[in-house]
Design a protein around this motif. Structure first.
Motif, PDB file in Angstrom:
ATOM      1  N   ASP A 114      47.698  41.733  33.305  1.00 34.52           N
ATOM      2  CA  ASP A 114      47.277  43.128  33.370  1.00 34.52           C
ATOM      3  C   ASP A 114      45.754  43.135  33.274  1.00 34.52           C
ATOM      4  O   ASP A 114      45.196  43.321  32.211  1.00 34.52           O
ATOM      5  CB  ASP A 114      47.899  43.864  32.159  1.00 34.52           C
ATOM      6  CG  ASP A 114      48.135  45.305  32.483  1.00 34.52           C
ATOM      7  OD1 ASP A 114      47.659  45.752  33.547  1.00 34.52           O
ATOM      8  OD2 ASP A 114      48.789  45.977  31.673  1.00 34.52           O
ATOM      9  N   TRP A 115      45.097  42.850  34.406  1.00 37.61           N
ATOM     10  CA  TRP A 115      43.682  42.488  34.342  1.00 37.61           C
ATOM     11  C   TRP A 115      42.706  43.638  34.627  1.00 37.61           C
ATOM     12  O   TRP A 115      41.531  43.400  34.904  1.00 37.61           O
ATOM     13  CB  TRP A 115      43.395  41.315  35.304  1.00 37.61           C
ATOM     14  CG  TRP A 115      44.081  40.040  34.855  1.00 37.61           C
ATOM     15  CD1 TRP A 115      44.766  39.836  33.704  1.00 37.61           C
ATOM     16  CD2 TRP A 115      44.140  38.804  35.569  1.00 37.61           C
ATOM     17  NE1 TRP A 115      45.242  38.556  33.638  1.00 37.61           N
ATOM     18  CE2 TRP A 115      44.877  37.895  34.778  1.00 37.61           C
ATOM     19  CE3 TRP A 115      43.641  38.371  36.807  1.00 37.61           C
ATOM     20  CZ2 TRP A 115      45.128  36.584  35.181  1.00 37.61           C
ATOM     21  CZ3 TRP A 115      43.895  37.068  37.187  1.00 37.61           C
ATOM     22  CH2 TRP A 115      44.635  36.191  36.380  1.00 37.61           C
ATOM     23  N   GLY A 116      43.189  44.865  34.615  1.00 41.67           N
ATOM     24  CA  GLY A 116      42.275  45.983  34.827  1.00 41.67           C
ATOM     25  C   GLY A 116      41.985  46.235  36.290  1.00 41.67           C
ATOM     26  O   GLY A 116      42.638  45.674  37.164  1.00 41.67           O
ATOM     27  N   VAL A 117      40.989  47.088  36.534  1.00 37.20           N
ATOM     28  CA  VAL A 117      40.704  47.527  37.897  1.00 37.20           C
ATOM     29  C   VAL A 117      39.277  47.158  38.277  1.00 37.20           C
ATOM     30  O   VAL A 117      38.355  47.291  37.484  1.00 37.20           O
ATOM     31  CB  VAL A 117      40.899  49.054  38.008  1.00 37.20           C
ATOM     32  CG1 VAL A 117      40.541  49.540  39.408  1.00 37.20           C
ATOM     33  CG2 VAL A 117      42.333  49.435  37.677  1.00 37.20           C
ATOM     34  N   ARG A 174      44.710  37.899  46.613  1.00 38.53           N
ATOM     35  CA  ARG A 174      44.412  37.968  48.042  1.00 38.53           C
ATOM     36  C   ARG A 174      43.298  36.986  48.402  1.00 38.53           C
ATOM     37  O   ARG A 174      43.415  36.179  49.314  1.00 38.53           O
ATOM     38  CB  ARG A 174      44.007  39.396  48.415  1.00 38.53           C
ATOM     39  CG  ARG A 174      43.819  39.615  49.901  1.00 38.53           C
ATOM     40  CD  ARG A 174      43.077  40.904  50.174  1.00 38.53           C
ATOM     41  NE  ARG A 174      41.701  40.828  49.659  1.00 38.53           N
ATOM     42  CZ  ARG A 174      40.909  41.882  49.511  1.00 38.53           C
ATOM     43  NH1 ARG A 174      41.353  43.094  49.776  1.00 38.53           N
ATOM     44  NH2 ARG A 174      39.678  41.720  49.072  1.00 38.53           N
ATOM     45  N   ASP A 175      42.201  37.021  47.616  1.00 37.64           N
ATOM     46  CA  ASP A 175      41.048  36.162  47.904  1.00 37.64           C
ATOM     47  C   ASP A 175      41.383  34.696  47.695  1.00 37.64           C
ATOM     48  O   ASP A 175      40.936  33.831  48.433  1.00 37.64           O
ATOM     49  CB  ASP A 175      39.873  36.522  46.987  1.00 37.64           C
ATOM     50  CG  ASP A 175      39.364  37.910  47.281  1.00 37.64           C
ATOM     51  OD1 ASP A 175      39.715  38.442  48.357  1.00 37.64           O
ATOM     52  OD2 ASP A 175      38.621  38.460  46.455  1.00 37.64           O
ATOM     53  N   LEU A 176      42.187  34.451  46.661  1.00 40.02           N
ATOM     54  CA  LEU A 176      42.533  33.074  46.321  1.00 40.02           C
ATOM     55  C   LEU A 176      43.203  32.388  47.505  1.00 40.02           C
ATOM     56  O   LEU A 176      42.920  31.239  47.816  1.00 40.02           O
ATOM     57  CB  LEU A 176      43.464  33.059  45.101  1.00 40.02           C
ATOM     58  CG  LEU A 176      43.667  31.699  44.434  1.00 40.02           C
ATOM     59  CD1 LEU A 176      42.355  31.170  43.897  1.00 40.02           C
ATOM     60  CD2 LEU A 176      44.681  31.810  43.297  1.00 40.02           C
ATOM     61  N   GLY A 177      44.073  33.121  48.192  1.00 40.67           N
ATOM     62  CA  GLY A 177      44.768  32.558  49.350  1.00 40.67           C
ATOM     63  C   GLY A 177      43.782  31.991  50.362  1.00 40.67           C
ATOM     64  O   GLY A 177      43.866  30.834  50.760  1.00 40.67           O
ATOM     65  N   PHE A 187      44.018  41.710  39.558  1.00 45.44           N
ATOM     66  CA  PHE A 187      44.963  40.643  39.869  1.00 45.44           C
ATOM     67  C   PHE A 187      45.260  40.586  41.373  1.00 45.44           C
ATOM     68  O   PHE A 187      45.219  39.524  41.984  1.00 45.44           O
ATOM     69  CB  PHE A 187      46.262  40.840  39.070  1.00 45.44           C
ATOM     70  CG  PHE A 187      47.251  39.740  39.278  1.00 45.44           C
ATOM     71  CD1 PHE A 187      47.064  38.507  38.659  1.00 45.44           C
ATOM     72  CD2 PHE A 187      48.352  39.920  40.096  1.00 45.44           C
ATOM     73  CE1 PHE A 187      47.967  37.475  38.863  1.00 45.44           C
ATOM     74  CE2 PHE A 187      49.261  38.888  40.298  1.00 45.44           C
ATOM     75  CZ  PHE A 187      49.067  37.664  39.679  1.00 45.44           C
ATOM     76  N   ASP A 188      45.501  41.770  41.967  1.00 45.09           N
ATOM     77  CA  ASP A 188      45.810  41.804  43.394  1.00 45.09           C
ATOM     78  C   ASP A 188      44.641  41.292  44.220  1.00 45.09           C
ATOM     79  O   ASP A 188      44.815  40.535  45.178  1.00 45.09           O
ATOM     80  CB  ASP A 188      46.158  43.238  43.832  1.00 45.09           C
ATOM     81  CG  ASP A 188      47.418  43.745  43.136  1.00 45.09           C
ATOM     82  OD1 ASP A 188      48.048  42.915  42.435  1.00 45.09           O
ATOM     83  OD2 ASP A 188      47.737  44.938  43.278  1.00 45.09           O
TER      84      ASP A 188
END
Lengths: 335, 316, 313
Positions: free
Chosen positions: A80-83, A97-100, A92-93
């Motif tokens: 739950d890493w905030g916005v 996405r970037d990690l991919g 997190f989202d």
């Protein structure tokens, strides 16, 4: 087997401690340094005040420090890493996405680096003192000392569509850069056009990263193999009548490679460092590019978990390498 | 208690001075070997060239690092700038801010060298201290320090550096040196620790322990002098890494405001359209080449030194 | 730099030759040259090694590889370092058998078992790694490996140096027994003259990369001709004789990079005269069956640049 298991458990515990350490260091870096912690997590632009309020609530910035730390730990574990302020999306989202895309870039380059670096390193070791060795070692040290961002710009100047060289010689191969794939193709889907475009866009960044990190592997491979080659058992192997190639494959590589596994894992930290620069130069929107944006926009919610994700990736890489090493090398002692 | 200890106790020389003397004697032996290594001498020649450039910059450079040699108030970035391509008067042209790029490149050697050398020293002192203590004490002290070292090694160094930079600021020289030094000690610590572990088992240390020398005495008189050449070689390599770190930070826009470094010149070159068709590519290429050669020099010298000092590689 | 020069000896079938001399005098280099195994920065400049009518210096790489281990095998001094630490000993012993005799895995495994038993190791230990053996046991493994292809010649380079005295005796006994049983020729390299005296019919004494004296062991040790051999024999304490301090030869081993002019031994030789500094003596017969390189004996010629020759029949 029980002995190996014991070592594995110990390594696993150490990795867990290290990850916990990274999480703590991250907390200390971003909040305990001089300045108001709540303020440092607040965006410049007033239109993001709502998001700031949300994050303040989520991480309990009005609570006493120890309680804040407990909340922070809990949020870290529950993802739950905030916005993010810059994007207005859950951290997190954004990171997933970037990690991919970063993994595509780092993965391609790492595989290329390891294969090419090992081949060059072992040829150089075998031809020690001959022109190939001298040339490849000098080029290696030269590339090793090259700032990766500068190398990226050079390749950009030479190969990019509409580059200076391409301007004068029309037959010159021109490669696309900027982004993951051609924007004209619309949102990502798994079709030929997207895949081709993505592969083309990958060439220059991956080439830069490979060239920039290649020497780290090839130089170490060379000296590690030369080290093994001076061992007496290599003379024994030659005395047995094995050909040079058989000696290399059966005796030198099996004892020269295990130490390489550790070094490659350590090198991954270096490759990730290079990836930041490459992503900025080529506008390849992965974690590195996102990091620089986060810093420019004081997007601290995003930044704090970039550190965690990057650190965990490196710890896991090291752990996997330790396990591989255990299976490869019967000499490993319990220390 | 040996005679040297009596001298130390009488206050003629401190234990530190005495250990430094032993270290210096070893350095002299090493110098004799350096002169016979072609790699080391080529590296050294490159270093002498750039150190000369940095020292004599005030006399060699025609203009100051941020002097305006042309009026740029009316220029449109990327369109009418850069104002001037390379010419006889300005061999590398004029930057967007109206500075003489040739002079900037010469002045840039100062920042690269100062930041590189001093932050490497910060990193080396820290890393050596951690490595010595950790390797020598062993036990839980070693365990705690090595876990902390793992943590620092695992956090992506560039992000760590940028975050530290963003927090303490890099607008001044000292800040920049501290940022790079404070984030770059962990590999040194590992190398030194490994060396201490091997020196610790040697006979003379065993003997010193047997005659009842104190821990700090053994550390300063026996272990430190023996690790010193390695520390030196490692510092040289760390300088190369630090120079690159400074360049990366400058490229990302974190640089000292009132002077130039090569990384900053490259950053300005990109912003000033060096890569645009008809742009001034030398603006990008020359400072980059300077960086590459300086780092190449440090690496050559450092690797050669490492080979001379590392007995494992010296065999045969 | 010439590490070894003017070396010449011959070896008959079933014969044991001792190669003696101080450390660094070129014994190991001679041994490695016999199998063309010099390290990357060394090579045989000139000379011949005649093995059953073939010159090993001139044969092709492929041919020499077929001769290695099959015909001539070698036991190195430190068995710990001479065995590959990451492969088990069974694999290592089987390797030359499979390579040279084209037998299948089962047959090779069987042979490995026999070899291990021959040197006194339980055949079930073939899956163990070198670090799981003691020093003496490792040397036994090394010997088993050297015998794997029934070679004609075994070169033993300081086979017992790193071992303690009791184990040394065991290993030497084993070597001696196997040599007799299998009718092997052997070149034993050592700085220890007592080892030579017990096992070798012939000895060759080396100094500073040159051969000083060659002859029957008994003759050389009872009546040394070369001043260096005399010093060496005198320096060797006689275990049955009176307890006296061994006489040492004054001076140091010569540098190979900067060798002395003339005879390499002249700076340390108490009989040296003018000719010794000016010219280099060649190895020549001084009494029947004995050769020495020393001008003290009439008829010893000066060296004309002369290659290394080794003959094995």
């Amino acid at each position: 087997m029980a002995r190996i298991l014991k070592v594995m458990v110990r390594k696993g515990v150490n990795a867990a401690i290290t990850i916990f350490g990274i999480i703590c260091l991250n907390y200390a870096l971003l909040r305990l340094m001089p300045g108001d912690p709540a303020l440092s997590l607040t965006p410049r632009d007033p239109k993001y005040q709502g998001l700031a309020e949300y994050n303040r609530e989520l991480f309990g910035f009005d609570k006493p420090p120890w309680e804040q730390f407990a909340i922070y730990l809990q949020r870290t574990v529950t993802l739950d890493w905030g916005v993010s302020y810059r994007l207005g999306l859950p951290v997190f989202d954004v990171l997933m996405r970037d990690l991919g895309w970063t993994l595509v870039l780092v993965g391609t380059s790492t595989v290329a680096t390891i294969i090419i670096g090992m081949v060059i390193g072992s040829i150089a070791a075998q031809k020690r003192g001959k022109p190939f060795d001298i040339l490849s070692t000098a080029t290696g040290i030269f590339l090793y000392g090259m700032p990766i961002f500068w190398l990226g710009f050079l390749l950009l100047a030479v190969f990019e569509k509409g580059s200076i060289v391409g301007h004068y010689f029309t037959w010159w191969p021109a490669l696309p850069s900027q982004g993951y794939y051609d924007d004209m193709l619309g949102p990502w889907s798994w079709d030929g056009a997207h895949l081709t475009s993505a592969a083309q866009h990958l060439i220059l960044p991956a080439l830069t990263l490979t060239l920039g990190t290649l020497a780290g592997i090839s130089l170490v491979m060379r000296s590690s193999l030369i080290d093994v080659m001076t061992e007496d058992f290599v003379t024994t192997a030659k005395a047995k009548g094995l050909s040079d190639r058989q000696v290399l494959r059966r005796h030198i590589l099996p004892s020269g490679l295990p130490p390489m596994v550790t070094l490659i894992a350590l090198d991954i930290a270096f490759v990730i460092g290079g990836a930041y620069q490459v992503e900025v130069v080529f506008n390849y929107y992965g974690i590195g590019w996102e990091t620089i944006q986060a810093i420019d926009n004081l997007d601290f919610p995003l930044l704090q978990f970039i550190i965690v994700v990057g650190g965990v990736a490196i710890v896991l890489a090291n752990l996997v390498s330790d396990f591989i090493l255990l299976l490869l090398d019967p000499r490993i002692k319990v220390t | 208690m040996g005679a040297t200890d009596a001298v130390v106790r009488s206050g003629v020389v401190s234990p530190f001075q005495a250990s430094l003397r032993v270290a210096l004697r070893r350095m002299q032996e090493v110098w004799a070997r350096i002169r016979h290594s072609r790699t080391a001498m080529v590296g050294l020649a490159i270093l002498v060239f750039f150190i000369g450039m940095a020292v004599f910059a005030p006399w060699v450079a025609p203009y100051g690092p941020i002097d305006r040699v042309a009026d740029t108030s009316n220029c449109v970035p990327g369109v009418t700038c850069p104002l001037s391509p390379p010419s006889a008067q300005h061999p590398l042209g004029i930057s967007e801010e109206g500075a003489d790029i040739y002079s900037q490149v010469i002045w840039g050697s100062q920042i690269s060298l100062i930041v590189g050398i001093f932050s490497a020293m910060v990193a080396s002192v820290l890393g050596t201290a951690v490595g010595l203590v950790s390797g020598y004490m062993g036990g839980w002290v070693d365990e705690v320090m090595m876990r902390f070292n793992d943590v620092v090694l695992s956090v992506p160094w560039l992000v760590l550096m940028i975050v530290v930079a963003a927090r303490i600021g890099t607008i001044d020289l000292l800040g920049l040196i501290l940022v790079i030094g404070l984030t770059g000690w962990s590999i040194t610590a590992r190398v030194i620790r490994a060396q201490v572990l091997s020196v610790k088992e040697r006979l003379f240390v065993e003997r010193a322990r047997m005659i009842g020398s104190s821990r700090s005495h053994i550390l300063m008189r026996h272990i430190f002098p023996n690790a010193f050449p390695l520390i030196f070689a490692n510092t040289i390599l760390t300088v190369a890494v630090s120079i690159l770190s400074e360049a990366v930070l400058a490229f990302l826009g974190l640089s000292i405001y009132n002077t130039v470094s090569w990384g900053k010149v490259i950053n300005q070159a990109i912003g000033g359209g060096a890569l645009v068709i008809g742009g001034n590519v030398w603006w990008l290429i020359v400072p980059g080449l300077c960086l590459v050669f300086l780092v190449f020099g440090f690496y050559l010298f450092g690797f050669a030194l490492d080979e001379i000092l590392n007995p494992r590689l010296r065999r045969r | 730099m010439h590490a070894v020069d003017g070396v010449s000896f011959d070896l008959d079938e079933g014969e044991a030759l001792g190669l003696a001399g101080e450390s660094g005098c070129g014994k190991t280099t001679t041994a490695l040259s016999l199998m063309r195994l010099l390290p990357y920065n060394g090579k045989i400049v000139s000379g011949s090694i005649l093995f059953r009518g073939r010159d090993l210096v001139k044969v092709s790489d492929l041919r020499i590889r077929k001769i290695r281990w099959k015909e001539i095998s070698i036991i190195f001094q430190g068995a710990m370092n001479s065995l590959n630490p990451v492969r088990n000993i069974g694999q290592q012993i089987a390797e030359p058998i499979i390579l040279h005799e084209k037998v299948d895995e089962d047959e090779a495994t069987n042979r490995v078992g026999e070899l291990l038993e021959l040197v006194g190791i339980n055949r079930d230990r073939r899956r163990d790694f070198p670090h799981e053996f003691s020093g003496g046991m490792r040397q036994r493994v090394m010997i088993a490996m050297a015998l794997a292809c029934n070679p004609k010649i075994v070169i033993a380079d300081e086979p017992v140096t790193a071992l303690d005295v009791m184990i040394q005796a065991q290993i030497l006994e084993l070597l001696e027994r196997l040599r007799k049983e299998l009718h092997l020729s052997m070149i034993l390299i050592s700085h220890d003259l007592s080892v030579m005296a017990e096992t070798c019919e012939k000895v060759a004494i080396m100094y500073g990369g040159k051969m000083m004296e060659v002859g029957k062991t008994v003759d050389v040790f009872t009546d040394p001709k070369h001043p260096y051999t005399q010093g060496l024999v005198a320096a060797f304490p006689d275990i049955r004789g009176q307890r006296t301090m061994p006489a040492s030869i004054p001076g140091d081993v010569p540098s190979l990079i900067n060798p002395p002019s003339g005879c390499v031994f002249h700076p340390r030789c108490k009989f040296a005269f003018d000719r010794c500094t000016a010219a280099e003596p060649a190895l020549a017969e001084v009494t029947p069956g004995r050769r020495a390189a020393c001008f003290l004996y009439p008829g010893v010629p000066e060296v004309t640049p002369r290659p290394m020759t080794v003959e094995a029949r």
